[in-house]
Scaffold this motif. Sequence first.
Motif, PDB file in Angstrom:
ATOM      1  N   ARG A   1       0.835  -1.203   0.000  1.00 24.55           N
ATOM      2  CA  ARG A   1       0.000   0.000   0.000  1.00 24.55           C
ATOM      3  C   ARG A   1       0.866   1.248   0.000  1.00 24.55           C
ATOM      4  O   ARG A   1       0.564   2.234  -0.688  1.00 24.55           O
ATOM      5  CB  ARG A   1      -0.928  -0.014   1.219  1.00 24.55           C
ATOM      6  N   ARG A   2       1.954   1.226   0.766  1.00 25.53           N
ATOM      7  CA  ARG A   2       2.878   2.367   0.773  1.00 25.53           C
ATOM      8  C   ARG A   2       3.625   2.457  -0.549  1.00 25.53           C
ATOM      9  O   ARG A   2       4.024   3.539  -0.980  1.00 25.53           O
ATOM     10  CB  ARG A   2       3.841   2.253   1.953  1.00 25.53           C
ATOM     11  N   GLY A   3       3.825   1.305  -1.186  1.00 28.96           N
ATOM     12  CA  GLY A   3       4.409   1.328  -2.517  1.00 28.96           C
ATOM     13  C   GLY A   3       3.508   2.038  -3.512  1.00 28.96           C
ATOM     14  O   GLY A   3       3.967   2.874  -4.300  1.00 28.96           O
ATOM     15  N   LEU A   4       2.215   1.734  -3.471  1.00 30.47           N
ATOM     16  CA  LEU A   4       1.254   2.443  -4.325  1.00 30.47           C
ATOM     17  C   LEU A   4       1.307   3.938  -4.054  1.00 30.47           C
ATOM     18  O   LEU A   4       1.391   4.757  -4.982  1.00 30.47           O
ATOM     19  CB  LEU A   4      -0.175   1.946  -4.068  1.00 30.47           C
ATOM     20  N   ALA A   5       1.227   4.290  -2.774  1.00 28.00           N
ATOM     21  CA  ALA A   5       1.191   5.705  -2.401  1.00 28.00           C
ATOM     22  C   ALA A   5       2.447   6.425  -2.885  1.00 28.00           C
ATOM     23  O   ALA A   5       2.379   7.557  -3.382  1.00 28.00           O
ATOM     24  CB  ALA A   5       1.044   5.839  -0.887  1.00 28.00           C
ATOM     25  N   THR A   6       3.593   5.778  -2.747  1.00 29.10           N
ATOM     26  CA  THR A   6       4.857   6.410  -3.153  1.00 29.10           C
ATOM     27  C   THR A   6       4.854   6.731  -4.642  1.00 29.10           C
ATOM     28  O   THR A   6       5.157   7.863  -5.053  1.00 29.10           O
ATOM     29  CB  THR A   6       6.038   5.488  -2.815  1.00 29.10           C
ATOM     30  N   PHE A   7       4.509   5.772  -5.463  1.00 27.16           N
ATOM     31  CA  PHE A   7       4.610   5.971  -6.904  1.00 27.16           C
ATOM     32  C   PHE A   7       3.529   6.891  -7.466  1.00 27.16           C
ATOM     33  O   PHE A   7       3.698   7.438  -8.559  1.00 27.16           O
ATOM     34  CB  PHE A   7       4.604   4.625  -7.627  1.00 27.16           C
ATOM     35  N   VAL A   8       2.427   7.080  -6.748  1.00 30.35           N
ATOM     36  CA  VAL A   8       1.432   8.045  -7.239  1.00 30.35           C
ATOM     37  C   VAL A   8       1.710   9.448  -6.706  1.00 30.35           C
ATOM     38  O   VAL A   8       0.970  10.391  -7.014  1.00 30.35           O
ATOM     39  CB  VAL A   8      -0.019   7.622  -6.895  1.00 30.35           C
ATOM     40  N   GLY A   9       2.769   9.597  -5.891  1.00 25.28           N
ATOM     41  CA  GLY A   9       3.171  10.921  -5.450  1.00 25.28           C
ATOM     42  C   GLY A   9       2.783  11.267  -4.039  1.00 25.28           C
ATOM     43  O   GLY A   9       2.750  12.444  -3.674  1.00 25.28           O
ATOM     44  N   ALA A  10       2.516  10.242  -3.214  1.00 23.11           N
ATOM     45  CA  ALA A  10       2.138  10.488  -1.817  1.00 23.11           C
ATOM     46  C   ALA A  10       3.053   9.713  -0.888  1.00 23.11           C
ATOM     47  O   ALA A  10       2.609   9.028   0.033  1.00 23.11           O
ATOM     48  CB  ALA A  10       0.680  10.091  -1.578  1.00 23.11           C
ATOM     49  N   GLY A  11       4.355   9.801  -1.123  1.00 24.91           N
ATOM     50  CA  GLY A  11       5.326   9.090  -0.314  1.00 24.91           C
ATOM     51  C   GLY A  11       5.325   9.551   1.127  1.00 24.91           C
ATOM     52  O   GLY A  11       4.916  10.675   1.445  1.00 24.91           O
ATOM     53  N   ALA A  12       5.829   8.667   2.000  1.00 23.05           N
ATOM     54  CA  ALA A  12       5.757   8.921   3.437  1.00 23.05           C
ATOM     55  C   ALA A  12       6.935   9.729   3.962  1.00 23.05           C
ATOM     56  O   ALA A  12       7.034   9.957   5.165  1.00 23.05           O
ATOM     57  CB  ALA A  12       5.694   7.582   4.173  1.00 23.05           C
ATOM     58  N   HIS A  13       7.821  10.183   3.099  1.00 22.28           N
ATOM     59  CA  HIS A  13       9.027  10.867   3.552  1.00 22.28           C
ATOM     60  C   HIS A  13       9.438  11.851   2.459  1.00 22.28           C
ATOM     61  O   HIS A  13       9.248  11.575   1.267  1.00 22.28           O
ATOM     62  CB  HIS A  13      10.136   9.833   3.792  1.00 22.28           C
ATOM     63  N   PRO A  14       9.994  13.005   2.821  1.00 23.48           N
ATOM     64  CA  PRO A  14      10.411  13.965   1.781  1.00 23.48           C
ATOM     65  C   PRO A  14      11.335  13.355   0.735  1.00 23.48           C
ATOM     66  O   PRO A  14      11.232  13.679  -0.457  1.00 23.48           O
ATOM     67  CB  PRO A  14      11.112  15.069   2.586  1.00 23.48           C
ATOM     68  N   LEU A  15      12.229  12.468   1.146  1.00 22.28           N
ATOM     69  CA  LEU A  15      13.136  11.845   0.186  1.00 22.28           C
ATOM     70  C   LEU A  15      12.451  10.769  -0.643  1.00 22.28           C
ATOM     71  O   LEU A  15      13.050  10.220  -1.564  1.00 22.28           O
ATOM     72  CB  LEU A  15      14.349  11.264   0.911  1.00 22.28           C
ATOM     73  N   ALA A  16      11.188  10.448  -0.314  1.00 19.91           N
ATOM     74  CA  ALA A  16      10.415   9.503  -1.110  1.00 19.91           C
ATOM     75  C   ALA A  16       9.565  10.208  -2.161  1.00 19.91           C
ATOM     76  O   ALA A  16       8.869   9.548  -2.934  1.00 19.91           O
ATOM     77  CB  ALA A  16       9.517   8.660  -0.211  1.00 19.91           C
ATOM     78  N   GLU A  17       9.623  11.532  -2.197  1.00 19.05           N
ATOM     79  CA  GLU A  17       8.778  12.277  -3.138  1.00 19.05           C
ATOM     80  C   GLU A  17       9.207  11.986  -4.576  1.00 19.05           C
ATOM     81  O   GLU A  17      10.382  12.110  -4.933  1.00 19.05           O
ATOM     82  CB  GLU A  17       8.870  13.771  -2.864  1.00 19.05           C
ATOM     83  N   VAL A  18       8.240  11.606  -5.391  1.00 19.71           N
ATOM     84  CA  VAL A  18       8.495  11.289  -6.797  1.00 19.71           C
ATOM     85  C   VAL A  18       8.211  12.531  -7.631  1.00 19.71           C
ATOM     86  O   VAL A  18       7.133  13.131  -7.515  1.00 19.71           O
ATOM     87  CB  VAL A  18       7.598  10.121  -7.258  1.00 19.71           C
ATOM     88  N   PRO A  19       9.137  12.938  -8.500  1.00 14.55           N
ATOM     89  CA  PRO A  19       8.883  14.098  -9.358  1.00 14.55           C
ATOM     90  C   PRO A  19       7.614  13.905 -10.181  1.00 14.55           C
ATOM     91  O   PRO A  19       7.281  12.770 -10.555  1.00 14.55           O
ATOM     92  CB  PRO A  19      10.127  14.154 -10.255  1.00 14.55           C
ATOM     93  N   PRO A  20       6.889  14.972 -10.468  1.00 16.68           N
ATOM     94  CA  PRO A  20       5.613  14.841 -11.186  1.00 16.68           C
ATOM     95  C   PRO A  20       5.697  14.046 -12.485  1.00 16.68           C
ATOM     96  O   PRO A  20       4.791  13.273 -12.802  1.00 16.68           O
ATOM     97  CB  PRO A  20       5.213  16.296 -11.451  1.00 16.68           C
ATOM     98  N   ASP A  21       6.796  14.182 -13.233  1.00 22.15           N
ATOM     99  CA  ASP A  21       6.872  13.492 -14.520  1.00 22.15           C
ATOM    100  C   ASP A  21       7.133  11.993 -14.379  1.00 22.15           C
ATOM    101  O   ASP A  21       7.054  11.259 -15.369  1.00 22.15           O
ATOM    102  CB  ASP A  21       7.956  14.112 -15.400  1.00 22.15           C
ATOM    103  N   LEU A  22       7.420  11.530 -13.158  1.00 23.32           N
ATOM    104  CA  LEU A  22       7.658  10.106 -12.937  1.00 23.32           C
ATOM    105  C   LEU A  22       6.514   9.430 -12.197  1.00 23.32           C
ATOM    106  O   LEU A  22       6.557   8.224 -11.952  1.00 23.32           O
ATOM    107  CB  LEU A  22       8.954   9.894 -12.148  1.00 23.32           C
TER     108      LEU A  22
END
Length: 540
Positions: free
Chosen positions: A454-475
Amino acid sequence: MTADLVLRGGRVVTVDEHFTIAEAVAVAGKEIIAVGTDDSVSELIGPATQVIDLDGRAVLPGINDAHLHLAMFGQSRRNADLTTTDSVAALQALLRAEALLRPDGDWLVGEGWREANIADFGADGPHRSVLDEVTDGRPTVLHHASRHSVLVNTAALRVAGVDRRTPDPVGGIIVRDAAGEPTGVLLESAGVLVTQHAPAPTTADRLDVIVDGMRVLNSLGITSVTDPIVSPELLRDYAVLHQQGRLTVRVNTLLHWDWPSPSTSAERLTTMLRNTGVATGIGDDWLRIGGVKLFADGVPSHGTAWLHRPYLNGGFGQLVTQGGDDDARHRELMDLIETVHRHRLQAQIHVTGDRAADAAIDGIIRAQQADPWPQARHALIHGTLLADDTLPRLAEHQIGVITSSLMRAQSGATISAAIGVDRWSRAFPAGALLAAGVPVADSSDAPVCFPDWRRGLATFVGAGAHPLAEVPPDLRLTREQAIRLWTSDAAYFEHAEHRKGSITAGRLADLVVLDRDPMTAPELADLTPELTIVGGQVVG
């Protein structure tokens, strides 16, 4: 025909070709027999049918973790948990407590420490003296969270006979202090110098830890995994569990003979494959041979990933294959890949550095050109750092990538310290890979990360649990894309997309019931798995 089980009155997210949303699903035996409206599926209800009213809840295909060390995950839960340890004092207190729980003479084993979490290790890094102070001569091995190094105490080095005169093994480094003495940190294949001396668990214990691990996975809605480091002994353990009817997770295996050393030789690999006589696809729906795991490099946090541009502290890393220089190691990697391909086994290759990725791609392309096998579905594991011009090559040759979304939060501090925040921000570029037409699945790499998809889903859609987990919008991914990475896309890499990965008539009845619809829930990480079904049977 009547159904044995019907789930109705909910949001059935089929993950079929069109990502259809249905209301109900019917199961007979181990397979799905119908998907549709409540009315259409209700026609299959008989006197003996178990009916589950979903009451608006959602159903997904069973979650498939494309890279999870099942036996290692089970064992890790019996070792001391160091994942939240944030100081030397806390580490020592934990080891003292652990010693009280273990019989005298037992080795102390811990899991999950990170130098980024324990700042007071000091500028020179971790040292065995920190462990010596509290372990009273009891051999101690602490596995790094990456599983690519260990920190051991003096007693463990003594048991292993490792001292200042011990040479670095192929693919490994004995970290030494200014005087040339081992610090206790053993990188990559050097770890096996000590771990091979630890007492081996009994067969019963090995089987029990696997079952314990499967129980945790089932509670999360996970019904299938690819275990990427399976020795002959572990393959036999899985076979025994299958014979005993104790498997509750489907296991796709990648063979590997030398772990915890990542290094092997083409000559040894050829001998092993010739004597083993297996090929991709042998097995059944519960247990099958998926292919072979190879290692190209290590990990960026340890400076052992092979990079095109140097680390912040200098150096480029290198391949972990045998050879006296970069060219020789590159040739050896090419030969390893060709050997696996020639024996008609899928190659999945651990690469974290961009230069290592390009080398692995070179090997796959050469193997395919020399001996075409379009159905191989070879893949890179992790693909942490990829050069921009690598993506078209992957797409052209349909070389897949098994990403590791959960590492964006888990490993961000450690890896960004080694390569820089800017380079780290582009790590695991699933969005760019999919846009280029590259096959992709996602994974946890447990026990490196806890397998919370579930956290994997959240990370890749742009809702990561940590600032360093933030995915750039184009990715970033859409929710549909992210869900596919843990279901139908993972099945593709197993050559099993016609048996599982979607809720479709004729597929295996592997399902997870969630408290809310993952397509609309505000917080993906807060979804709650409430029921897990494998082959029509409730397992969690």
